[in-house]
Design an enzyme around this catalytic site. Structure first.
Site, short mmCIF file in Angstrom:
data_model
loop_
_atom_site.label_atom_id
_atom_site.label_comp_id
_atom_site.label_asym_id
_atom_site.label_seq_id
_atom_site.Cartn_x
_atom_site.Cartn_y
_atom_site.Cartn_z
N HIS A 162 0.83 -1.21 0.00
CA HIS A 162 0.00 0.00 0.00
C HIS A 162 0.86 1.25 0.00
O HIS A 162 1.72 1.43 0.89
CB HIS A 162 -0.92 -0.02 1.22
CG HIS A 162 -1.96 -1.10 1.13
ND1 HIS A 162 -2.36 -1.86 2.20
CD2 HIS A 162 -2.68 -1.55 0.05
CE1 HIS A 162 -3.29 -2.73 1.79
NE2 HIS A 162 -3.49 -2.56 0.50
N GLU A 165 1.88 3.61 3.01
CA GLU A 165 2.40 2.95 4.22
C GLU A 165 3.94 2.93 4.18
O GLU A 165 4.59 1.89 4.21
CB GLU A 165 1.79 1.56 4.33
CG GLU A 165 0.27 1.65 4.47
CD GLU A 165 -0.48 0.33 4.40
OE1 GLU A 165 0.16 -0.73 4.44
OE2 GLU A 165 -1.72 0.38 4.29
N HIS A 291 2.83 -3.88 6.64
CA HIS A 291 1.85 -2.81 6.38
C HIS A 291 1.90 -1.84 7.55
O HIS A 291 2.56 -2.07 8.56
CB HIS A 291 0.44 -3.39 6.30
CG HIS A 291 0.17 -4.18 5.04
ND1 HIS A 291 -0.63 -3.72 4.03
CD2 HIS A 291 0.61 -5.40 4.65
CE1 HIS A 291 -0.68 -4.63 3.06
NE2 HIS A 291 0.07 -5.66 3.41
N GLU A 360 1.01 -5.13 10.96
CA GLU A 360 0.56 -3.74 10.87
C GLU A 360 1.42 -2.95 11.84
O GLU A 360 1.27 -3.06 13.06
CB GLU A 360 -0.92 -3.62 11.25
CG GLU A 360 -1.87 -4.33 10.30
CD GLU A 360 -2.12 -3.57 9.01
OE1 GLU A 360 -1.58 -2.46 8.83
OE2 GLU A 360 -2.86 -4.11 8.17
O1 0X9 Z 1 -6.81 -4.17 4.62
C1 0X9 Z 1 -5.64 -4.54 4.43
O2 0X9 Z 1 -5.20 -4.86 3.33
C2 0X9 Z 1 -4.69 -4.61 5.63
N1 0X9 Z 1 -4.80 -3.40 6.41
S1 0X9 Z 1 -4.22 -1.98 5.82
O3 0X9 Z 1 -4.63 -0.93 6.73
N2 0X9 Z 1 -2.65 -2.02 5.81
O4 0X9 Z 1 -4.71 -1.83 4.50
C3 0X9 Z 1 -5.06 -5.76 6.51
C4 0X9 Z 1 -5.11 -7.06 5.81
C5 0X9 Z 1 -5.56 -8.11 6.74
N3 0X9 Z 1 -6.18 -9.13 6.01
C6 0X9 Z 1 -7.51 -9.42 6.10
N4 0X9 Z 1 -8.31 -8.84 6.97
N5 0X9 Z 1 -7.91 -10.32 5.25
ZN ZN Z 2 -1.65 -1.97 4.05
#
Ligand code: 0X9
Ligand code: ZN
Length: 404
Positions: A162, A165, A291, A360
């Site tokens: 992303h 980030e 991330h 994260e």
């Molecule tokens: O949403 C995402 O891709 C990740 N969070 S972010 O804030 N960095 O965008 C988390 C991914 C975790 N995976 C799932 N919840 N499947």
């Molecule tokens: Zn992310």
């Protein structure tokens, strides 16, 4: 509270280089099931008791309003015009206070220099090109030579799916130098590294990351820079583009969404690069996808509320809980946040049986700077994550050993 959040939001956005209106919204969502309904449309920014917040564009707001009538509140909106002709308009550089962060060119230079400085233990590798034709470059690190690389158990670290980030580029980059130096200076570790390889790719989304800093103003950009056919909206969410359970929840078919899954699984050159690399490196046993932000250690599944099978769940849990003791992050199953399909770790584990974690990184909330915590966050975040990553490396030969 309304006033405080408004002030903080304005402070937070004050330096962003938007030319559109964006909205801070609150949506009532009491549990992971209700959060997933929101995650089907937009990227959830913060999870609070009883509700979530998200920063959305006009098209996303319209869809949210349709679906969550009576449950949605626009807390604030923000509009700015890009100042044409200002001195930094075409510069691809971080804002002055954040120049410690590495731009794409600086990442490439650092990786090449590392390989040059450690000719026996570090080599660069290339997994392909980004959609705007930039190199997706990494380093491999081992001791005792690369001849039998494929026989050595490997840990793969990937940063910055992303764009905004940026701290998730810095941590794997710092780790690359840390490991190269440690082999040089610590003979016990050098000996251990004769039976390990570390693959580090700090910047998977260089186009997005550069777009996010263009004009030396942050833009809150998340996706890559794919010019979507027949749409004015740019970008695919690379962490929704892997083919495992692709498009089965927590991602959008609409290019205007920040969680746009792409028109097909692995439609993007960046995710294709990861796919090829992992397929060609069967020695990879563990993986971290870095991330920001929230201070979490997440493990599969993310695409369903079901847990992974028993024995493997034990391994994931034990590893996540142990690592979390050092960095004080919260260990949990990904879908406890919200279901999202097509992410890296579900694919790595689901298809390749790799013990893959999504870290994260810092801060824990928007109040610590959210996606833009400043250069002061780099060193402490690196320090707190050294031990967790070392631990994962230790058990990379046989992750099941953590149960013994
Ligand atoms: O949403 C995402 O891709 C990740 N969070 S972010 O804030 N960095 O965008 C988390 C991914 C975790 N995976 C799932 N919840 N499947
Ligand atoms: Zn992310």
């Amino acid at each position: 509270m309304k006033r405080l959040s408004m002030i903080l939001f304005l402070m937070f956005l004050g330096n962003l280089g938007f030319s559109k209106t964006i909205y801070l919204v609150k949506v009532k969502a009491a549990n992971k099931f209700e959060r997933t309904k929101v995650a089907n449309l937009v990227h959830i920014d913060r999870i609070k008791k009883g509700y979530v917040t998200a920063v959305v564009n006009k098209a996303e707001l319209k869809r949210l309003k349709k679906k969550f009538q009576g449950k949605l509140k626009v807390v604030d909106s923000y509009q700015t015009k890009n100042k044409k002709g200002h001195v930094h308009e075409n510069e691809y550089e971080f804002p002055k206070k954040d120049v410690k962060f590495h731009t794409f060119d600086e990442v490439i230079t650092s990786l090449r220099k590392l390989a040059k400085d450690h000719p026996k233990t570090v080599k660069t590798f290339n997994i392909g090109k980004s959609i705007e034709n930039r190199d997706l470059l990494g380093v491999k690190i081992t001791a005792g030579g690369f001849a039998d690389e494929m026989k050595k158990p490997a840990m793969f670290l990937v940063g910055t799916h992303h764009a905004r980030e940026h701290l998730s580029t810095e941590i794997p980059l710092l780790l690359s130098k840390y490991y190269a130096d440690k082999i040089k200076n610590d003979s016990k570790f050098a000996n251990f590294m004769k039976n390990r390889v570390i693959y580090i790719l700090p910047l998977l989304n260089p186009d997005g990351a550069l777009h996010d800093i263009k004009g030396r103003k942050y833009k809150m950009w998340r996706k890559n820079r794919r010019q979507n056919e027949g749409s004015q909206y740019v970008g695919v969410d690379l962490n929704r583009n892997y083919d495992f359970r692709w498009g089965q929840g927590g991602s959008s078919t609409n290019p205007s969404s920040d969680v746009y899954m792409g028109k097909a699984p692995f439609s993007e050159p960046e995710t294709q690069g990861i796919k090829r690399f992992v397929e060609n490196h069967k020695n990879i046993k563990t993986m971290i996808s870095f991330h920001t932000y929230s201070e979490l250690i997440l493990y599969p599944w993310g695409g369903t509320y079901d847990p992974v099978p028993g024995q493997e769940l034990k391994v994931f849990k034990k590893m996540a809980e142990t690592m979390a003791k050092w960095n004080n992050y919260k260990p949990q199953q990904s879908s406890d946040l919200y279901v999202a399909t097509g992410d890296t770790c579900d694919w790595a584990y689901g298809v390749h049986n790799i013990f893959c974690f999504t870290f994260e990184l810092t801060p824990s909330s928007m109040f610590g700077g959210g996606f833009y915590p400043g250069a002061k966050a780099i060193d402490p975040t690196f320090e707190e994550n050294k031990k967790p990553v070392n631990y994962l490396l230790k058990y990379t030969d046989d992750p099941y050993k953590v149960l013994k």
